[in-house]
Design a protein around this motif. Sequence first.
Motif, short mmCIF file in Angstrom:
data_model
loop_
_atom_site.label_atom_id
_atom_site.label_comp_id
_atom_site.label_asym_id
_atom_site.label_seq_id
_atom_site.Cartn_x
_atom_site.Cartn_y
_atom_site.Cartn_z
N THR A 211 0.84 -1.21 0.00
CA THR A 211 0.00 0.00 0.00
C THR A 211 0.87 1.25 0.00
OG1 THR A 211 -1.61 -1.23 1.33
CG2 THR A 211 -1.91 1.14 1.16
N LEU A 212 1.80 1.32 0.93
CA LEU A 212 2.64 2.51 1.07
C LEU A 212 3.60 2.68 -0.11
CD1 LEU A 212 3.36 2.34 4.89
CD2 LEU A 212 1.91 3.98 3.70
N ALA A 213 4.00 1.57 -0.74
CA ALA A 213 4.92 1.66 -1.87
C ALA A 213 4.28 2.39 -3.05
CB ALA A 213 5.36 0.27 -2.30
N ASN A 214 2.96 2.39 -3.13
CA ASN A 214 2.26 3.07 -4.23
C ASN A 214 2.17 4.58 -4.05
OD1 ASN A 214 0.96 1.17 -6.35
ND2 ASN A 214 0.57 0.12 -4.41
N VAL A 215 2.30 5.04 -2.81
CA VAL A 215 1.93 6.42 -2.48
C VAL A 215 2.78 7.46 -3.20
CG1 VAL A 215 1.86 8.09 -0.58
CG2 VAL A 215 0.90 5.79 -0.27
N SER A 216 4.09 7.29 -3.22
CA SER A 216 4.93 8.31 -3.84
C SER A 216 4.64 8.43 -5.33
CB SER A 216 6.42 8.00 -3.62
OG SER A 216 6.81 6.84 -4.34
N HIS A 217 4.27 7.33 -5.98
CA HIS A 217 3.97 7.36 -7.41
C HIS A 217 2.67 8.11 -7.67
CE1 HIS A 217 7.24 4.54 -7.96
NE2 HIS A 217 6.71 3.75 -7.05
N ILE A 218 1.69 7.94 -6.79
CA ILE A 218 0.43 8.67 -6.93
C ILE A 218 0.65 10.17 -6.77
CG2 ILE A 218 -1.84 9.04 -5.88
CD1 ILE A 218 -1.81 6.03 -5.16
N LEU A 219 1.43 10.55 -5.76
CA LEU A 219 1.69 11.98 -5.54
C LEU A 219 2.52 12.57 -6.68
CD1 LEU A 219 0.84 13.78 -3.07
CD2 LEU A 219 0.46 11.34 -2.80
N ARG A 220 3.38 11.77 -7.27
CA ARG A 220 4.23 12.27 -8.35
C ARG A 220 3.47 12.39 -9.67
NH1 ARG A 220 9.66 9.16 -10.68
NH2 ARG A 220 10.09 10.62 -12.39
N HIS A 221 2.67 11.39 -10.01
CA HIS A 221 2.04 11.34 -11.33
C HIS A 221 0.56 11.70 -11.32
CE1 HIS A 221 5.61 9.51 -13.08
NE2 HIS A 221 5.61 8.61 -12.11
N GLY A 222 -0.09 11.65 -10.17
CA GLY A 222 -1.49 12.03 -10.08
C GLY A 222 -2.43 10.84 -9.98
N ALA A 223 -3.61 11.10 -9.41
CA ALA A 223 -4.60 10.05 -9.19
C ALA A 223 -5.13 9.48 -10.50
CB ALA A 223 -5.76 10.60 -8.36
N ALA A 224 -5.34 10.34 -11.50
CA ALA A 224 -5.89 9.85 -12.78
C ALA A 224 -4.92 8.89 -13.45
CB ALA A 224 -6.18 11.04 -13.70
N TRP A 225 -3.63 9.19 -13.37
CA TRP A 225 -2.60 8.28 -13.93
C TRP A 225 -2.69 6.92 -13.25
CZ3 TRP A 225 1.26 6.21 -10.80
CH2 TRP A 225 2.25 5.46 -11.46
N TYR A 226 -2.81 6.91 -11.93
CA TYR A 226 -2.84 5.65 -11.20
C TYR A 226 -4.08 4.83 -11.56
CZ TYR A 226 -2.86 2.38 -7.27
OH TYR A 226 -2.89 1.25 -6.50
N ARG A 227 -5.22 5.47 -11.59
CA ARG A 227 -6.46 4.76 -11.91
C ARG A 227 -6.41 4.16 -13.31
NH1 ARG A 227 -10.90 5.59 -8.46
NH2 ARG A 227 -12.23 4.87 -10.15
N ALA A 228 -5.77 4.87 -14.24
CA ALA A 228 -5.72 4.40 -15.63
C ALA A 228 -4.86 3.15 -15.80
CB ALA A 228 -5.20 5.52 -16.53
N LEU A 229 -4.07 2.81 -14.80
CA LEU A 229 -3.23 1.62 -14.89
C LEU A 229 -4.03 0.32 -14.78
CD1 LEU A 229 -0.26 2.71 -12.59
CD2 LEU A 229 -0.25 2.61 -15.08
N GLY A 230 -5.24 0.41 -14.22
CA GLY A 230 -6.04 -0.78 -13.99
C GLY A 230 -6.89 -1.15 -15.19
N VAL A 231 -7.64 -2.24 -15.03
CA VAL A 231 -8.54 -2.75 -16.07
C VAL A 231 -9.97 -2.56 -15.62
CG1 VAL A 231 -9.29 -4.80 -17.34
CG2 VAL A 231 -6.86 -4.45 -16.87
#
Length: 416
Positions: A211-231
């Motif tokens: 869970t925590l390993a994902n956090v810096s990537h979300i703050l760096r790239h944005g929530a929309a970027w993270y959501r778009a990674l899924g199916v």
Amino acid sequence: MEKLNQVLLNPALQVGPDLAAWLQAGGGLGLQAALNAPTTIIRQIADADLRGMGGAGFPAWRKWEATANAVGDNKYVVCNGNEDEPGTFKDRTLLSASPHQVVEGALIAALAVRAACVIFYINPHQGQSLQHMRLAVSQWQDSPWLDKLAAALGHPLAIKVVASSGRYIGGEETAVVASLEAGFPFPRKKPPFPAEQGINGQPTLINNVETLANVSHILRHGAAWYRALGVGKAGGTKLYSLSGDVLRPGLYELPMGTSLQELVFHYGGGMLQGKAFKAVFTGGPSNTLLTARDLDVALDFDSVWLRHSRLGTGAMIVISEGSSIIRKVAEYIDFFAKGSCGQCPSCKCGTFQLARLLDRVDGGRHSHADLDALQHLCQILPGSGRCGLIDGAVTVVKSSMHTFPQEYGLTAPAEA
């Protein structure tokens, strides 16, 4: 072999306990973004729909918000790295190969909830993980980042690494609190939840390593970027620990929502010796079994739940035709019996009795009375413990009796 949407297992980030190399690879940008706008952190985590990757899939932002809103002068953030469940081997990989993305995520969480202390709670049986985390944390302690965080928080932020008890039950969140208070990891009744009253009575945010390993990537790239990674409706990526009767077992980071079929037959290379797929223990050995009719299921929290199982930690233990389901279930119940803390008699005695009966069934030494006893225990034990250990043990026994009644010598499926 192709691996899609790698974020946490991106080879460029596998720099071990080398902070300079982590920063060179883009580390620190997420933390800096958080420092620039600390009041937006929890909203970004909510918009990303980051889930707790330790088992329950609970929305991470809800824990963060509860901890942030709770009253306390010395709040804690705990990174739970006690990973000890059969078939789960994701957290140890992150802690060993890329500890700084875990540390950075925890520091962002501390900023969000205004914590005074961050603790990395690591299973001592994972020696390299513990060693690399200690090295990584020492580098952050010597860096200017803690001064920046102290300035933003208005108070110093302590970070440290603590070896857990190494017991399976020690990963349950209230047991984490008990252990860090220098006691035996006995789970406690909830409420109060740790976010309200945790370590030393202070609000405590407890999140899994992934869970925590994902956090810096979300703050760096944005929530929309993270959501778009899924199916589909699922967001982000997931680490799937694939093991059992497959040609290519291993740890795979894939889009959240990848199908079970694709994981097993594309990434896992299919079944050993060309055998047919029989079943899979999802999320570790404490959930409802899925079978060949479920190969189309999307591996995300909500989709697996609709099949009356749980994604859990993302562990997928695959069983082929010709392998005994009862034998695997007996092994797992024996693990639970040995892992019970003994605080609740119903759990300690119940798991022992389940293990004893399953051993008799596996050995062909059972009677109809033994099968009746198994079914009766599955009716009376759920909900009788302070944590979910006994419930998980019962779930997998009930599921196996319902799905594979013929292996138990039952003429009809047991009640699900």
